[in-house]
Design an enzyme around this catalytic site. Structure first.
Site, mmCIF file in Angstrom:
data_model
loop_
_atom_site.group_PDB
_atom_site.id
_atom_site.type_symbol
_atom_site.label_atom_id
_atom_site.label_comp_id
_atom_site.label_asym_id
_atom_site.label_seq_id
_atom_site.Cartn_x
_atom_site.Cartn_y
_atom_site.Cartn_z
ATOM 1 C CB ILE A 1 -0.804 -0.214 1.936
ATOM 2 C CG1 ILE A 1 -2.047 -0.949 0.978
ATOM 3 C CG2 ILE A 1 -1.611 0.917 0.981
ATOM 4 C CD1 ILE A 1 -2.155 -2.010 2.033
ATOM 5 N NE ARG B 1 -5.256 -3.287 11.048
ATOM 6 C CZ ARG B 1 -5.920 -3.616 10.274
ATOM 7 N NH1 ARG B 1 -5.770 -1.868 9.038
ATOM 8 N NH2 ARG B 1 -6.069 -4.467 9.313
ATOM 9 C CD GLU C 1 -11.471 1.070 12.937
ATOM 10 O OE1 GLU C 1 -11.619 0.416 12.020
ATOM 11 O OE2 GLU C 1 -10.168 1.331 13.180
ATOM 12 C CG HIS D 1 -11.906 0.183 8.672
ATOM 13 N ND1 HIS D 1 -11.451 0.045 9.928
ATOM 14 C CD2 HIS D 1 -10.684 0.265 7.966
ATOM 15 C CE1 HIS D 1 -9.896 -1.081 9.501
ATOM 16 N NE2 HIS D 1 -10.315 -0.283 8.392
ATOM 17 C CB ILE D 2 -14.170 3.978 3.322
ATOM 18 C CG1 ILE D 2 -13.441 4.962 3.433
ATOM 19 C CG2 ILE D 2 -15.607 3.735 4.012
ATOM 20 C CD1 ILE D 2 -14.109 6.503 2.997
#
Length: 320
Positions: free
Chosen positions: A157, A238, A267, A285-286
């Site tokens: 990522i 995270r 979360e 959290h998309i």
């Protein structure tokens, strides 16, 4: 006939793969996230558990499922599962790496643009006090071209974020425990710097790292004080990597310029006070919430169940 339990609703194509191979599938159909008590009851006689990263699969859950062969996590992370304990029981744990890379990278760059151009703040104003009229100094933001992005965590990522940012004329530097080779750095057009240097010199800092014991609260009050006063922090990695209480104070006191969070320390709860700040963007959290990414994740978890059912090895085992 082997049984599969899905602790959350998944794409229809995922279930179809399982049923097409003769597996019996049951799905948690309640509102919200499945409770620990409900999960304990649901896994008693199942052979395979498919679960999202929002479901905690601890030793108690594993002990409640004597027939369990596989815990297939619907997500790249797997810190929600006691993978080490599962291994002692002969249970494989798998994840879904790589397939969400592009989606998360797009969200990361989108948040950079939204912060720098005050897009979310502007939308909120249009829906409340309204637009008073164009003026030369009204609602100024800043361009990202020519700015420096520091990426913390340079896996799939992080590297994709770098590629996309470089295409927008952003200078990219990165830090992670292990440096890339010189040819890799040159091919990506990035520079390695020590963590302290990245913190002090970046206009944007993007957290794209997995959660590990040694990076809990890596971004603390002390780190925020070392950042530029105009810098933006973006967390799509995270939540616990950031001390959110310290972040709230830093934002309230103008220590840093702003922040965008897609993941949270506690979360799904958000640290109270962050939602009141107009220099903060909060998203639920998309990062990989696209049709394409979720479909690919579903294919991986379903295929891993089928592989084990047919006597083959699963792919992407994280506790081998």
């Amino acid at each position: 006939m082997s049984k599969v339990f899905l602790s959350a609703k998944l794409p229809a194509a995922t279930t179809k793969i399982l049923t097409d191979h003769g597996l019996t599938v049951s799905v948690y159909a309640g509102e919200g996230l499945i409770s620990h008590a409900e999960l304990l009851k649901s896994v008693v006689d199942v052979d395979y558990l498919i679960t999202p990263l929002s479901t905690q699969v601890d030793a108690a859950v594993i002990d409640a499922a004597p027939k369990l062969k596989l815990i297939a996590n619907f997500g790249a992370g797997f810190n929600n599962i006691d993978a080490a304990y599962a291994k002692t029981k002969g249970i494989q744990v798998t994840n879904t790496p790589a397939v969400s890379t592009n989606s998360v990278a797009e969200v990361t760059v989108g948040l950079m643009l939204a912060l720098s151009h005050r897009i979310v703040e502007g939308d909120a104003q249009m829906r409340t006090s309204g637009f008073p009229g164009w003026a030369p100094l009204y609602f100024l933001g800043s361009e990202i071209a020519g700015k420096t992005l520091g990426i913390v965590g340079f896996g799939n990522i992080g590297r994709e974020v770098a590629r996309k940012a470089r295409a927008l004329a952003v200078n990219v530097q990165y830090w992670q425990p292990h440096r890339l080779t010189d040819p890799e750095e040159r091919s990506l057009g990035v520079q390695y710097v020590e963590f302290a240097d990245l913190v002090q010199t970046s206009d944007f800092i993007s957290i794209n790292a997995p959660q590990k014991p040694d990076n809990h609260h890596q971004f603390s009050a002390a780190v925020f004080k070392e950042m530029k006063a105009t810098a933006f922090l973006i967390n799509v990695g995270r939540g616990p990597i950031v001390d959110e209480a310290a972040l709230l104070t830093a934002l309230q006191q103008g220590v840093i310029g702003g922040a965008a969070l897609d993941v949270y320390e506690h979360e799904p709860q958000v640290t109270a006070g962050l939602e009141k700040l107009n220099n903060v963007i909060l998203t639920p959290h998309i990062g990989n919430a696209t049709v394409e990414a979720r479909a690919a994740m579903g294919t991986i978890v379903a295929n891993n169940v089928v592989l084990l059912e047919q006597g083959h090895n699963a792919k992407f085992i994280v506790n081998a």
